[in-house]
Design an enzyme around this catalytic site. Structure first.
Site, PDB file in Angstrom:
ATOM      1  N   LYS A  23       6.921 -10.077  21.392  1.00  0.00           N
ATOM      2  CA  LYS A  23       8.107 -10.942  21.532  1.00  0.00           C
ATOM      3  C   LYS A  23       9.145 -10.312  22.472  1.00  0.00           C
ATOM      4  CE  LYS A  23       9.202 -11.107  17.130  1.00  0.00           C
ATOM      5  NZ  LYS A  23       8.154 -10.221  16.588  1.00  0.00           N
ATOM      6  N   ARG A  98      14.075 -15.682  11.007  1.00  0.00           N
ATOM      7  CA  ARG A  98      12.994 -14.999  10.287  1.00  0.00           C
ATOM      8  C   ARG A  98      12.845 -15.518   8.868  1.00  0.00           C
ATOM      9  NH1 ARG A  98      13.150  -9.983  13.623  1.00  0.00           N
ATOM     10  NH2 ARG A  98      11.499  -8.578  13.041  1.00  0.00           N
ATOM     11  N   ARG A 137       4.087   2.678  20.454  1.00  0.00           N
ATOM     12  CA  ARG A 137       4.923   2.230  21.573  1.00  0.00           C
ATOM     13  C   ARG A 137       6.196   3.049  21.771  1.00  0.00           C
ATOM     14  NH1 ARG A 137       6.765  -3.803  19.368  1.00  0.00           N
ATOM     15  NH2 ARG A 137       8.200  -3.040  17.777  1.00  0.00           N
ATOM     16  N   ARG A 170      11.616   6.198  20.985  1.00  0.00           N
ATOM     17  CA  ARG A 170      10.765   5.468  20.038  1.00  0.00           C
ATOM     18  C   ARG A 170      11.638   4.914  18.943  1.00  0.00           C
ATOM     19  NH1 ARG A 170       5.061   6.987  20.491  1.00  0.00           N
ATOM     20  NH2 ARG A 170       5.034   8.511  22.176  1.00  0.00           N
ATOM     21  N   ARG A 182       6.697  -4.340   7.552  1.00  0.00           N
ATOM     22  CA  ARG A 182       7.239  -5.400   8.415  1.00  0.00           C
ATOM     23  C   ARG A 182       6.265  -6.565   8.520  1.00  0.00           C
ATOM     24  NH1 ARG A 182       8.402  -1.758  13.413  1.00  0.00           N
ATOM     25  NH2 ARG A 182       8.918  -3.682  14.488  1.00  0.00           N
TER      26      ARG A 182
END
Ligand code: AMP
Length: 229
Positions: A23, A98, A137, A170, A182
């Site tokens: 996203k 959400r 990531r 990070r 999550r």
């Protein structure tokens, strides 16, 4: 701006998808290429945490555990951001809504400004791949370009491909354990919004397991459609 669409109506586009679906990456690209403003509640909350505001202090522990911050805090932060004039160019909502309550509050907030959601796009991915995607990531601290330990390292080790910066960061919540929490929060609270927007005839689905450029292209076409509608 070169490559920016001619604006008919400023669109409001919602990007849905679990953590790791891309996203943030895609919203950034839509901002650059289609002139929409990326509005990420995660980024806004991280800024509040960094600044130590009351909202940030309240959100911090929940975010570190991979849970959802209260609708009240998130809505207040979003409302302030939507009131800034740059959002009149059209927005791509990344990570919001959400929950069902947030989706309803968004409708009400937009209605006050004579606007409405134009399109919701669900980035479809396989859950099993998401833990590896998210936990590797990192981003350039200078320009925000995204990288990954396994899938996308900078061409020259330790140097950002885009801005030549040498500092990377990070996210504290990108650990394997937190990603699992999550993902659970996503399935419990956010995934039902796919049906919510589908029932209103506003949903498009994009396969987000493929190449980043292909996903961007598919999303760009949907944004152009939303603009023209
Ligand atoms: P993100 O950057 O979208 O992955 O969001 C990071 C974290 O911020 C999430 O795991 C939540 O704890 C919190 N967060 C971001 N957006 C929302 C939202 N719309 N509602 C509740 N919590 C959120």
């Amino acid at each position: 701006m070169a490559g920016t669409d001619v604006t008919d109506t400023p669109p409001v586009v919602v990007l849905l998808g679990p953590p790791g679906a891309g996203k943030g990456t895609q919203a950034r690209r839509l901002e650059e290429r289609h002139g929409l403003v990326q509005l990420s509640t995660g980024d806004l909350l991280r800024a509040a945490v960094a600044q130590g505001t009351p909202a940030g202090l309240a959100a911090r522990t929940v975010m570190e555990a991979g849970g959802l911050v209260s609708d009240e805090i998130v809505l207040a932060i979003l409302k302030d951001r939507l009131a800034e004039p740059d959002t009149r160019a059209g927005v791509i909502l990344d990570g919001f809504p959400r929950t069902a309550a947030q989706a309803e509050a968004l409708d009400a907030l937009l209605a006050e400004a004579g606007q409405a959601v134009d399109a919701a796009i669900a980035l479809e991915v396989e859950d099993a791949a998401m833990v590896a995607r998210v936990s590797g990531r990192f981003t350039c601290a200078g320009c925000g370009e995204g990288y990954h330990d396994a899938f996308k390292r900078p061409a020259a080790e330790g140097v950002c491909d885009v801005c030549s910066g040498d500092r990377f960061k990070r996210r504290a919540d990108d650990t394997a354990e937190t990603v699992r929490a999550r993902l659970s929060a996503y399935h419990a609270e956010t995934a039902p919004l796919i049906a919510f927007y589908d029932a209103r005839g506003q949903l498009a689905r994009v396969d987000a397991m493929g190449a980043i450029d292909d996903v961007t292209e598919a999303l760009g076409a949907l944004v152009a459609q939303a603009r023209a509608a």
